[in-house]
Design a protein around this motif. Structure first.
Motif, PDB file in Angstrom:
ATOM      1  N   GLY A  81       0.962  -1.125   0.168  1.00 18.12           N
ATOM      2  CA  GLY A  81      -0.013   0.026   0.166  1.00 18.12           C
ATOM      3  C   GLY A  81       0.991   1.153   0.182  1.00 18.12           C
ATOM      4  N   CYS A  82       2.038   1.239  -0.262  1.00 15.43           N
ATOM      5  CA  CYS A  82       3.012   2.413  -0.173  1.00 15.43           C
ATOM      6  C   CYS A  82       3.850   2.027  -1.347  1.00 15.43           C
ATOM      7  CB  CYS A  82       3.758   2.121   1.144  1.00 15.43           C
ATOM      8  SG  CYS A  82       4.369   3.728   1.487  1.00 15.43           S
ATOM      9  N   PRO A  83       3.393   2.224  -2.782  1.00 22.65           N
ATOM     10  CA  PRO A  83       4.318   2.083  -3.798  1.00 22.65           C
ATOM     11  C   PRO A  83       5.111   3.322  -4.006  1.00 22.65           C
ATOM     12  CG  PRO A  83       1.921   2.611  -4.583  1.00 22.65           C
ATOM     13  CD  PRO A  83       1.926   2.343  -3.014  1.00 22.65           C
ATOM     14  N   HIS A 111       2.704   0.939   7.419  1.00 18.88           N
ATOM     15  CA  HIS A 111       2.270  -0.498   7.147  1.00 18.88           C
ATOM     16  C   HIS A 111       3.384  -1.642   7.283  1.00 18.88           C
ATOM     17  CE1 HIS A 111       0.025   2.102   3.842  1.00 18.88           C
ATOM     18  NE2 HIS A 111      -0.230   2.306   4.880  1.00 18.88           N
ATOM     19  N   SER A 112       3.017  -2.835   7.327  1.00 16.06           N
ATOM     20  CA  SER A 112       3.935  -3.940   7.576  1.00 16.06           C
ATOM     21  C   SER A 112       3.351  -5.228   7.005  1.00 16.06           C
ATOM     22  CB  SER A 112       4.079  -3.912   9.170  1.00 16.06           C
ATOM     23  OG  SER A 112       2.888  -4.606   9.813  1.00 16.06           O
ATOM     24  N   SER A 113       4.129  -6.197   7.049  1.00 19.55           N
ATOM     25  CA  SER A 113       3.682  -7.535   6.731  1.00 19.55           C
ATOM     26  C   SER A 113       4.278  -8.654   7.536  1.00 19.55           C
ATOM     27  CB  SER A 113       4.303  -7.836   5.225  1.00 19.55           C
ATOM     28  OG  SER A 113       5.548  -7.910   5.158  1.00 19.55           O
ATOM     29  N   ALA A 114       4.222  -9.675   7.262  1.00 22.75           N
ATOM     30  CA  ALA A 114       4.710 -10.708   8.226  1.00 22.75           C
ATOM     31  C   ALA A 114       6.230 -10.797   8.100  1.00 22.75           C
ATOM     32  CB  ALA A 114       4.167 -12.344   7.951  1.00 22.75           C
ATOM     33  N   TYR A 115       6.859 -10.341   6.912  1.00 18.71           N
ATOM     34  CA  TYR A 115       8.190 -10.347   6.849  1.00 18.71           C
ATOM     35  C   TYR A 115       8.916  -8.903   6.660  1.00 18.71           C
ATOM     36  CZ  TYR A 115       7.059 -15.112   6.246  1.00 18.71           C
ATOM     37  OH  TYR A 115       6.749 -16.262   6.521  1.00 18.71           O
ATOM     38  N   ARG A 116       7.980  -7.714   6.941  1.00 16.44           N
ATOM     39  CA  ARG A 116       8.742  -6.593   7.085  1.00 16.44           C
ATOM     40  C   ARG A 116       8.056  -5.783   8.189  1.00 16.44           C
ATOM     41  NH1 ARG A 116       9.020  -1.802   2.375  1.00 16.44           N
ATOM     42  NH2 ARG A 116      10.105  -0.544   3.606  1.00 16.44           N
ATOM     43  N   ALA A 117       8.927  -5.438   8.920  1.00 16.94           N
ATOM     44  CA  ALA A 117       8.597  -4.576  10.111  1.00 16.94           C
ATOM     45  C   ALA A 117       7.660  -3.252   9.664  1.00 16.94           C
ATOM     46  CB  ALA A 117       9.783  -4.090  10.925  1.00 16.94           C
ATOM     47  N   PRO A 118       6.945  -2.860  10.433  1.00 18.29           N
ATOM     48  CA  PRO A 118       6.219  -1.692  10.250  1.00 18.29           C
ATOM     49  C   PRO A 118       6.954  -0.342   9.886  1.00 18.29           C
ATOM     50  CG  PRO A 118       5.419  -2.285  12.361  1.00 18.29           C
ATOM     51  CD  PRO A 118       6.870  -3.137  12.267  1.00 18.29           C
ATOM     52  N   PHE A 119       6.808   0.191   8.726  1.00 18.39           N
ATOM     53  CA  PHE A 119       7.325   1.378   8.343  1.00 18.39           C
ATOM     54  C   PHE A 119       6.578   2.564   7.999  1.00 18.39           C
ATOM     55  CE2 PHE A 119       6.189  -1.036   4.870  1.00 18.39           C
ATOM     56  CZ  PHE A 119       5.681   0.010   3.759  1.00 18.39           C
ATOM     57  N   LEU A 120       7.164   4.041   8.087  1.00 19.61           N
ATOM     58  CA  LEU A 120       6.087   5.077   7.964  1.00 19.61           C
ATOM     59  C   LEU A 120       6.093   5.129   6.387  1.00 19.61           C
ATOM     60  CD1 LEU A 120       4.791   7.657   8.926  1.00 19.61           C
ATOM     61  CD2 LEU A 120       7.084   8.593   8.585  1.00 19.61           C
ATOM     62  N   CYS A 121       4.639   5.218   5.989  1.00 14.05           N
ATOM     63  CA  CYS A 121       4.508   5.319   4.700  1.00 14.05           C
ATOM     64  C   CYS A 121       3.929   6.698   4.384  1.00 14.05           C
ATOM     65  CB  CYS A 121       3.359   4.396   4.264  1.00 14.05           C
ATOM     66  SG  CYS A 121       2.504   4.305   2.585  1.00 14.05           S
ATOM     67  N   GLU A 122       4.853   7.566   4.055  1.00  8.99           N
ATOM     68  CA  GLU A 122       4.234   9.081   3.568  1.00  8.99           C
ATOM     69  C   GLU A 122       3.356   9.204   2.673  1.00  8.99           C
ATOM     70  OE1 GLU A 122       7.124  11.763   4.411  1.00  8.99           O
ATOM     71  OE2 GLU A 122       8.982  10.276   5.125  1.00  8.99           O
ATOM     72  N   HIS A 123       3.057   8.387   1.775  1.00  9.00           N
ATOM     73  CA  HIS A 123       2.160   8.420   0.802  1.00  9.00           C
ATOM     74  C   HIS A 123       1.239   7.239   0.359  1.00  9.00           C
ATOM     75  CE1 HIS A 123       3.942  12.527  -0.054  1.00  9.00           C
ATOM     76  NE2 HIS A 123       5.183  11.816  -0.042  1.00  9.00           N
ATOM     77  N   PRO A 124       0.551   6.801   1.525  1.00  6.76           N
ATOM     78  CA  PRO A 124      -0.256   5.560   1.363  1.00  6.76           C
ATOM     79  C   PRO A 124      -1.124   5.766  -0.081  1.00  6.76           C
ATOM     80  CG  PRO A 124      -1.190   6.790   3.110  1.00  6.76           C
ATOM     81  CD  PRO A 124       0.039   7.527   2.839  1.00  6.76           C
ATOM     82  N   THR A 125      -1.601   4.625  -0.465  1.00  7.21           N
ATOM     83  CA  THR A 125      -2.345   4.417  -1.717  1.00  7.21           C
ATOM     84  C   THR A 125      -3.867   4.572  -0.871  1.00  7.21           C
ATOM     85  OG1 THR A 125      -2.448   2.209  -1.486  1.00  7.21           O
ATOM     86  CG2 THR A 125      -1.172   3.172  -3.240  1.00  7.21           C
ATOM     87  N   PRO A 126      -4.869   5.278  -1.641  1.00  7.74           N
ATOM     88  CA  PRO A 126      -6.314   5.154  -0.981  1.00  7.74           C
ATOM     89  C   PRO A 126      -6.813   3.848  -0.787  1.00  7.74           C
ATOM     90  CG  PRO A 126      -5.888   6.334  -3.145  1.00  7.74           C
ATOM     91  CD  PRO A 126      -4.802   5.785  -2.923  1.00  7.74           C
ATOM     92  N   THR A 127      -7.586   3.634   0.278  1.00  4.64           N
ATOM     93  CA  THR A 127      -7.991   2.256   0.645  1.00  4.64           C
ATOM     94  C   THR A 127      -9.619   2.579   0.859  1.00  4.64           C
ATOM     95  OG1 THR A 127      -7.629   2.720   2.972  1.00  4.64           O
ATOM     96  CG2 THR A 127      -5.686   1.539   1.481  1.00  4.64           C
ATOM     97  N   ALA A 128     -10.310   1.490   0.548  1.00  2.00           N
ATOM     98  CA  ALA A 128     -11.676   1.010   0.857  1.00  2.00           C
ATOM     99  C   ALA A 128     -11.853   0.821   2.540  1.00  2.00           C
ATOM    100  CB  ALA A 128     -12.297   0.180  -0.044  1.00  2.00           C
ATOM    101  N   ARG A 129     -12.790   1.783   3.113  1.00  5.39           N
ATOM    102  CA  ARG A 129     -13.053   1.615   4.421  1.00  5.39           C
ATOM    103  C   ARG A 129     -14.119   0.749   4.621  1.00  5.39           C
ATOM    104  NH1 ARG A 129      -9.140   2.896   8.164  1.00  5.39           N
ATOM    105  NH2 ARG A 129      -8.048   4.569   7.146  1.00  5.39           N
TER     106      ARG A 129
END
Length: 129
Positions: A81-83, A111-129
């Motif tokens: 979510g942070c391209p 944002h994070s995953s099972a294999y990447r620790a949380p990182f600050l995403c300064e420009h996240p892609t829009p998401t459905a809520r």
């Protein structure tokens, strides 16, 4: 025989790449009531790790950092979510977490995953809520 194996291998790759997310390119969210731990989070859950990073990054007291939300999500691809421009990402669904923190009215997306620790995403892609 070599041609047959090559054709079978290419066909398998095309089938694997052809699967599309049913969420229209948006991560699907599952609220999390407990912190998950995995290879990327040995020191606590995603919210705790994100909060520690933001405290260090901003130089503020941990008490002023509010956890707005921390949700399990299925990211549509490896960008989580942070391209970033010019980068290529794995085109498969990725299980992860989105944590939103707030300091003095400003929100920060981690944002994070099972294999990447949380990182600050300064420009996240829009998401459905």
């Amino acid at each position: 025989m070599r041609k047959v194996l090559t054709v079978v291998a290419v066909a398998a790759l095309l089938v694997a790449c052809g699967n599309e997310s049913t969420t229209g390119g948006q991560p699907s969210m599952t609220p999390s009531t407990s912190s998950s731990s995995g290879p990327a989070s040995p020191g606590g859950g995603p919210a705790e790790l994100a909060k520690a990073d933001l405290v260090k990054r901003l130089g503020v007291d941990a008490a002023v950092v509010k956890v707005v939300s921390s949700d399990e999500v299925t990211w549509p691809d490896g960008s989580l979510g942070c391209p970033e421009p010019g980068m290529r990402y794995t085109q498969m669904l990725v299980q992860g977490n989105r944590t939103i923190l707030e300091v003095d009215g400003k929100q920060y997306a981690y944002h994070s995953s099972a294999y990447r620790a949380p990182f600050l995403c300064e420009h996240p892609t829009p998401t459905a809520r």
